[in-house]
Design a protein around this motif. Structure first.
Motif, PDB file in Angstrom:
ATOM      1  N   LEU A 168       7.004 -12.151   1.849  1.00  0.00           N
ATOM      2  CA  LEU A 168       5.886 -11.339   1.281  1.00  0.00           C
ATOM      3  C   LEU A 168       6.454 -10.096   0.486  1.00  0.00           C
ATOM      4  CD1 LEU A 168       4.102 -11.784   5.036  1.00  0.00           C
ATOM      5  CD2 LEU A 168       3.552 -12.963   2.638  1.00  0.00           C
ATOM      6  N   GLY A 215       6.624  -9.766  -2.651  1.00  0.00           N
ATOM      7  CA  GLY A 215       5.852  -9.360  -3.788  1.00  0.00           C
ATOM      8  C   GLY A 215       4.515  -8.943  -3.391  1.00  0.00           C
ATOM      9  N   SER A 216       3.827  -9.571  -2.559  1.00  0.00           N
ATOM     10  CA  SER A 216       2.572  -8.881  -2.218  1.00  0.00           C
ATOM     11  C   SER A 216       2.597  -7.600  -1.469  1.00  0.00           C
ATOM     12  CB  SER A 216       1.565 -10.106  -1.361  1.00  0.00           C
ATOM     13  OG  SER A 216       2.235 -10.254  -0.187  1.00  0.00           O
ATOM     14  N   GLU A 229       4.577  -5.256  -2.127  1.00  0.00           N
ATOM     15  CA  GLU A 229       4.862  -4.290  -3.476  1.00  0.00           C
ATOM     16  C   GLU A 229       3.592  -4.013  -4.190  1.00  0.00           C
ATOM     17  OE1 GLU A 229       8.002  -5.499  -6.147  1.00  0.00           O
ATOM     18  OE2 GLU A 229       7.364  -3.793  -7.377  1.00  0.00           O
ATOM     19  N   LYS A 230       2.759  -5.297  -4.575  1.00  0.00           N
ATOM     20  CA  LYS A 230       1.522  -5.280  -5.191  1.00  0.00           C
ATOM     21  C   LYS A 230       0.368  -4.119  -4.288  1.00  0.00           C
ATOM     22  CE  LYS A 230      -1.615  -8.182  -7.386  1.00  0.00           C
ATOM     23  NZ  LYS A 230      -2.734  -8.556  -6.318  1.00  0.00           N
ATOM     24  N   ALA A 231       0.427  -4.413  -3.212  1.00  0.00           N
ATOM     25  CA  ALA A 231      -0.458  -3.992  -2.235  1.00  0.00           C
ATOM     26  C   ALA A 231      -0.235  -2.369  -2.241  1.00  0.00           C
ATOM     27  CB  ALA A 231      -0.557  -4.139  -0.998  1.00  0.00           C
ATOM     28  N   GLU A 254      -1.117  -0.884  -5.770  1.00  0.00           N
ATOM     29  CA  GLU A 254      -2.762  -0.528  -5.739  1.00  0.00           C
ATOM     30  C   GLU A 254      -3.331   0.571  -4.978  1.00  0.00           C
ATOM     31  OE1 GLU A 254      -3.993  -4.491  -4.995  1.00  0.00           O
ATOM     32  OE2 GLU A 254      -3.728  -5.186  -6.976  1.00  0.00           O
TER      33      GLU A 254
END
Ligand SMILES: Nc1ncnc2c1ncn2[C@@H]1O[C@H](COP(=O)(O)OP(=O)(O)OP(=O)(O)O)[C@@H](O)[C@H]1O
Ligand SMILES: [Mg+2]
Length: 354
Positions: free
Chosen positions: A59, A61-62, A64-66, A69
């Motif tokens: 996970l 990628g997700s 890092e994205k979270a 944000e």
């Protein structure tokens, strides 16, 4: 003007925002898990490192994205630079008997022979190494060692200070009885010899520091599995089965044996899914035994060819469905290890002091 704005961005405000981001596997937030490191703020730019518990985090990628944000919700923040890094936790039990610098030992087992243990071991090891982890692969199938052929290696470099130097292929360090006997020579073992062979492969091989040591077991629930589980504190075991009733019964017996030995079951991999053996049996087994299902690997000729030619399918055909399934299974295994390691410690996680 800019100066005044930057003053309003504090480490506390960024950490408060990141404290709302959950690590989906570990069910705690990134700050509580002490995963946020090297937090720096300059004007409107925030830099930090996310220290994962495995480079093979499914996970990544997700997360890092979270985190990005979340950091951007802090008033005044315009740019967020994130460095992804990893430190694999030590399950805390490895220091015991053998004093090996191995953070986690993972056995690959099955009830029945020929279901793809060695194939799975090899591809798990290579996939973990490709993600950036330090990986060793030990062929504990001393009756029918296949790892050298599957990894395309014929010999070890030799010895140093009375220790065997493991061979290396695709970034994985490997050791096998196949390196120590002539090809085709029958291998006959009695109990005590078997014990000492396994012990030697752990203690007398210069493994160096490893995040994961993958151990390919011989088929069945015989002496080798028992002796291994008694010699080395395993972080967990992966059960391989084919989706066929007879194999499932055997796999279920193997699973119970490891449960009796108090080895954590990391999960079940269903191998050779397809028209020939059917599908879904591994998933059923996992559900009934209440252990994780780590994925299904389709029956594909590329997998067999990879094994025969010494170029594992995750290397030779990375885009194939089988390679992708094996890579995903490796990520699942790494994630389970992180969860196990964290629950082993069962202490409160360190509070972040950036
Ligand atoms: N998903 C797959 N698709 C096609 N062939 C496969 C697959 N998985 C394994 N094989 C092939 O099946 C054979 C048996 O696999 P492997 O040697 O990995 O099984 P094993 O469980 O380690 O066997 P043993 O019990 O003898 O140690 C090999 O020829 C291998 O290449
Ligand atoms: Mg095998």
């Amino acid at each position: 003007m800019v100066k005044r704005m930057s003053k309003s961005i504090t480490k506390e405000s960024v950490l408060a925002a990141l404290g709302k981001v959950q690590e989906p596997e570990l069910h705690k937030d990134l700050v509580t898990l002490n995963m946020i490191r090297d937090l720096e703020i300059q004007d409107t730019t925030v830099d930090f490192t996310i220290l994962l518990t495995t480079p093979a985090c499914p996970l990544k990628g997700s997360i890092e994205k979270a985190a990005r944000e979340a950091a951007l919700t802090v008033p005044g923040v315009k740019t967020v630079n994130i460095k992804m890094d990893a430190s694999v936790p030590n399950d805390g039990r490895m220091r015991g008997l053998l004093n090996l610098p191995v953070r986690n030992a993972i056995a690959v087992a099955s009830g029945k022979g020929g279901v793809g243990k060695s194939t799975v071991s090899v591809n798990l090891a290579v996939a973990l190494a490709q993600s950036g982890a330090r990986v060793g692969l030990m062929d504990a199938d001393i009756y029918g060692p296949n790892i050298p052929t599957m990894m395309g290696v014929r010999e070890i470099p030799g010895t140093k200070d009375n220790k065997l130097i493991p061979a290396e292929a695709y970034g994985v360090k490997l050791m096998s009885m196949g390196f120590l006997v002539k090809p085709g020579q029958p291998l006959i073992w009695r109990g005590p010899m078997l014990n000492s062979a396994i012990r030697q492969f752990l203690a007398d091989v210069e493994w160096g520091e490893l995040d994961y040591l993958i151990i390919d077991l011989p088929p069945g629930t015989g002496d080798a599995s028992l002796s291994l589980a008694q010699t080395l504190p395993l972080s967990g075991v992966v059960i391989v089965t084919i989706p066929q009733a007879v194999s499932l019964e055997d796999a279920s017996r193997g699973l119970s044996m490891f449960q009796t030995l108090e080895v954590p079951i990391l999960g079940v991999i269903e191998n050779m899914r397809g028209e020939f053996f059917g599908s879904g049996g591994g998933e059923d087994l996992a559900r009934i035994a209440k252990v994780p299902f780590l994925g299904a690997i389709p029956m594909e000729s590329t997998v067999r060819v990879g094994g025969d030619t010494g170029e594992p399918v995750v290397i030779s055909r990375p885009e194939s469905e089988a390679a992708r399934a094996l890579k995903s299974a490796a990520e699942q295994v790494a994630a389970r290890i992180s969860v196990e390691a964290l629950s082993q410690k069962n202490a409160a996680p360190t509070i972040n002091v950036v």
